[in-house]
Enzyme design. Structure first.
Site, mmCIF file in Angstrom:
data_model
loop_
_atom_site.group_PDB
_atom_site.id
_atom_site.type_symbol
_atom_site.label_atom_id
_atom_site.label_comp_id
_atom_site.label_asym_id
_atom_site.label_seq_id
_atom_site.Cartn_x
_atom_site.Cartn_y
_atom_site.Cartn_z
ATOM 1 C CG ASP A 96 -2.548 0.717 0.981
ATOM 2 O OD1 ASP A 96 -2.553 1.293 -0.211
ATOM 3 O OD2 ASP A 96 -2.919 0.674 1.646
ATOM 4 C CD GLU A 155 -19.812 6.434 4.125
ATOM 5 O OE1 GLU A 155 -19.506 5.883 4.859
ATOM 6 O OE2 GLU A 155 -20.351 6.651 3.684
#
Length: 875
Positions: free
Chosen positions: A269, A618
């Site tokens: 990542d 979100e």
């Protein structure tokens, strides 16, 4: 360099042998051939060339014919590139379809568009930029264990079986029929125990039991690797039981390379490798951090500094090698895996098994078939949770459409999606299309935290009066920007299309000029992202951006009074290396909400309220600080306060209230369940979302989606967010009564089930079973059913209450009856002991097949199952 007597370098003989083996062993499989070619190629590279390939931006090596390559490609629910691509529903919505064949179709369409973007990169010379590779960092198969997590919308929900099945389908569609010759290499993420909070993901040390690891967090990843043959995997940010995920022996060695036999490559990542030293303090310095990751098997490092073209990022690998922390063999092993993938996906030529394959043309992007599939997927994602008879809406009704998301379009896209897709259809526009002769009135809402949609092309004018904005592209030389633009175009909005243009260099700036023209007089909230400059109203800057916005910063909206038809000058600019995607956003709002609501609803027969959240509230590690939201995660399960007030006031006006929700996570629907006439969960439904909603509300399509999440009453029902223990979470381990359970959803018709028939495979249930039943449409109209099979185990430590072990989506005509079967393998029949051992356990089980969970008051049948022998299954 050591040379042979003939004066040729040592690698020459090895290269001849390897290539000869490749050419003569025509029966050899593609993976073996690709690895041989990769080893030969790596043998020809010098040390500096090698270490440059270990980052996500891999530079070209012209002397070896290696083009530049960027491993950073995103296509979670649509390809992300410089031109409009097809935007499908957010993955949580795709999961709500409970339709694995649909997921495979969607992924196949996205794969085509990813390949077409690669073609565009080759045509324009922009290979090496994000979104041009033949791999993709999708799907996200983390378990959505807690509704607070902002990135849960990217997943397939809370259930390991559903997530595994849909993940396998997506990977199959993305890679194609042969994972050894993938169309696009799929990269399931984030391996493995990673699902919030966003605010601590770079520093968190997640301790997880062997039971929860095997029972919940690993099954989908195992299926992605073992069953689907995913060619890559992405390791996560956080630590797991003390070790960084990208350096975890438990995950990377014991499971991934060991038990699962993974032969592909691992990518980190973005900044997870730098986190090993800078955040986790697990390694003392950056060189030691890259050594930890590389030695564990992380082959490719995503580093966000590549976005700003920061030089010498590979120096950490040089230092690690010089200090003896890594060896040449470690580097070569990673490069062979990476170059093997590039041969097998066709980025590098020479693999005989790929001969004859032609590039996908750019014209394949956004095809009519893909547009239709986006509408089909959106329609199948919708979940009808309540209906007291008001739906489907009858012809001739007068509708008042209210709520801040009624005419919204940006909400449809969800996160991890291209800002450019087919023209999106809002709910109010969808209703007007489906009901052209009806009265569909939009009632403007007051200011909301969800405000901000892209200003449409029709509201912009270039200096010479064309729809859109004039964009001048200036290349940058060694000292400064050129005085004359390399290209001048009229763009649809505040957008850069530099990657479409061969004449525009990698380093450049864009200047946009033109006018904003409001279609209606009123108060507008206006903001920009990713640019500098100003919009001028009455001779003064009304909307001004003096510094580039950063990643995931919320929109800063200014209230501006605009008059219909008047031209308001604007001038903005952006440079490569700046953060944030350029964009111009607005929202027309009411200045007297109560009065407008009363007037708008006065003669309406039904009120349709479109409310919910957006991916600006979100999402991934965002700088959001608002009531109910923090850093991308939620701090409550309630709707925003302004929406709660709106619903109360709309209900008080006495008209039937239909609530349409757009959100990526579970909300507390207690009020809506008690007060609304109908509730339709729409998620973030993609470019055709409004049209899909309208088709379902009017009965043109049947709602057949089911909840992939448990909808709780509040956070008090749940353990702490940062506790990764599964006890008390999800339908499998939650002991309370939810507002709406996992698997819930209604149709406009009814269904019945015949008694179950259970047959053993190979003479004993321990070898597997086949469960058969018949499903009948017992209602008066065609409809969709999702037949769900649950297995209830005997009481044993570590076992859940029950577990989904199969699902099939059916479309049935009135009175139609269809036989369906579920084949359950020994793994499907197994459960996990307290100590983390997956096994078949003797005892009495219950098999249930029906419209939802057993004992939920839905149609279905049950049958007993007895296992008599114990057997341990592999990891």
């Amino acid at each position: 360099m050591r040379r042979h007597k003939a004066g040729r370098p040592a690698w020459h003989a090895a290269l001849i042998v390897a290539l000869a083996a490749c050419s003569t062993a025509h029966a050899a499989d593609s993976r073996t051939d690709a690895e041989a070619r990769a080893r030969a190629l790596v043998a020809r590279m010098n040390f500096d060339e090698k270490i440059g390939q270990l980052l996500n931006v891999a530079p070209a090596v012209p002397r070896l014919g290696i083009p530049a390559y960027n491993w950073w490609t995103e296509s979670l629910h649509g390809a992300m590139g410089p031109i409009p691509t097809t935007n499908f529903p957010e993955p949580i919505g795709l999961a709500a379809s409970f339709d694995a064949p649909l997921l495979r179709q969607v992924a196949g369409a996205i794969s085509v568009e990813v390949r077409a973007l690669h073609t565009l990169g080759r045509q324009t010379g922009h290979l090496g930029r994000i979104g041009t590779g033949l791999d993709t960092w999708s799907p996200n198969i983390n378990i959505f264990r807690d509704p607070r997590w902002g990135r849960g919308q990217e997943t397939y929900g809370e259930d390991p079986h559903l997530t595994a099945a849909l993940g396998v389908a997506f990977i199959g569609g993305m890679q194609g029929a042969n994972p050894d010759l993938p169309d696009v290499v799929a990269t399931p993420k984030h391996f493995a125990v990673h699902s919030g909070p966003e605010s601590t993901r770079h520093v968190a040390d997640v301790f997880v039991s062997r039971h929860d690891l095997e029972d919940t967090y690993l099954p989908a990843f195992r299926a992605a690797i073992v069953d689907a043959g995913a060619g890559s995997i992405m390791c996560a940010y956080n630590r797991i039981n003390g070790q960084p995920a990208c350096g975890s022996e438990l995950l990377m060695k014991e499971h991934l390379r060991g038990a699962w036999g993974f032969k592909g490559y691992v990518v980190s990542d973005c900044d997870a490798v730098t986190d090993i030293s800078e955040q986790h303090k697990y390694a003392p310095d950056p060189a030691a951090a890259v050594a930890v990751a590389l030695k564990a098997g992380t082959d490719n490092e995503c580093n966000t500094k590549t976005l700003g073209d920061v030089p010498n990022l590979e120096a950490r690998y040089r230092e690690a090698w010089q200090r003896g922390l890594i060896g040449t063999a470690d580097i070569d092993q990673a490069l062979v895996r990476l170059f093997s993938a590039r041969y097998r996906n066709g980025d590098l030529a020479g693999l005989a098994q790929r001969a004859g394959r032609t590039p996908v043309p750019v014209s394949a992007i956004g095809s009519a078939a893909h547009q239709e599939l986006a509408l089909q997927a959106a329609t199948k994602s919708l979940v009808l949770l309540k209906n007291d008879g008001v739906l489907p809406l009858r012809p001739g009704l007068k509708l008042a459409v209210v709520g801040p998301l009624a005419d919204a379009t940006r909400v449809l896209r969800g996160n991890y999606s291209s800002t450019q897709s087919a023209p999106p259809v809002s709910v109010v526009d969808g209703l007007r299309r489906v009901l052209p002769a009806a009265s569909v009135r939009l009632v403007p809402a007051g200011p909301s935290v969800t405000d901000g949609d892209p200003v449409p092309r029709e509201a912009l004018l270039s200096p010479d009066g064309k729809p859109g904005l004039q964009a001048d592209y200036y290349n940058r030389n060694a000292q400064a920007y050129d005085s004359k633009p390399a290209a001048t175009r009229v763009e649809p909005g505040l957008e850069s299309h530099a990657l479409e243009l061969k004449e525009v260099a990698e380093r450049h700036k864009v200047e946009w000029t033109g006018f904003l023209v409001a279609p209606e007089s009123g108060m507008y909230r206006i903001g920009v992202s990713g640019v500098q400059g100003a919009l001028t109203v009455d001779g003064k800057p009304a909307v001004e951006a003096s510094a580039y916005s950063k990643w995931a910063e919320p929109l800063q909206l200014a209230d501006v009074r605009l008059e219909k038809g008047q031209r308001y000058p604007l001038r903005f600019h952006a440079e490569t290396g700046g953060s944030g995607v350029p964009g111009l956003f607005w929202k027309r709002v009411s200045t007297d909400v109560d009065a407008d609501l009363r007037a708008g609803v006065a003669d309406a027969d039904v009120v349709v309220a479109v409310v919910g959240l957006t991916s600006d509230l979100e999402g991934e590690e965002m700088a959001v600080k608002a009531e109910g939201f923090s850093g991308g995660d939620k701090t409550t399960l309630e709707l925003p306060a302004d929406q709660r007030r709106l619903l109360d006031r709309a209900r008080a006006l006495g008209k039937p209230l239909v609530v349409v929700l757009m959100n990526g996570s579970a909300l507390d629907l207690t009020w809506a369940k008690d007060n609304a006439a109908a509730i339709l969960e729409a998620w973030y439904p993609g470019q055709s979302g409004g049209l899909a909603v309208a088709r379902v509300l009017t009965g043109a399509s049947d709602p057949g989606g089911r909840l992939p999440l448990t909808f709780y009453r509040g956070l008090g029902d749940l353990p702490p967010f940062d506790d990764y223990t599964m006890k008390g979470r999800t339908y499998r381990y939650y002991g309370g009564t939810p507002v709406y359970p996992f698997g819930a959803g209604l149709s406009y018709t009814t269904f019945g089930y015949a008694p179950l028939k259970i047959e053993n495979v190979g003479g004993a249930p321990e070898n597997g079973i086949v469960v058969t039943t018949e499903v009948t449409n017992t209602g008066g109209r065609a409809g969709d059913e999702v037949a769900q099979l649950y297995l209830t185990p005997p009481a044993m430590e570590g076992a859940p209450r029950l577990a989904l072990r199969g699902f099939q989506r059916l479309s049935l005509e009135p009175g139609e009856r269809r036989r369906i079967s579920f084949r359950l393998s020994p793994r499907d029949l197994s459960f996990v002991t307290r100590d983390g051992i997956r096994q078949l356990t003797p005892g009495q089980y219950k098999v249930s097949v029906g419209s939802g969970q057993p004992a939920a008051g839905v149609a279905g049948r049950e049958a007993p199952l007895t296992l008599r022998r114990s057997a341990v299954l592999p990891q």
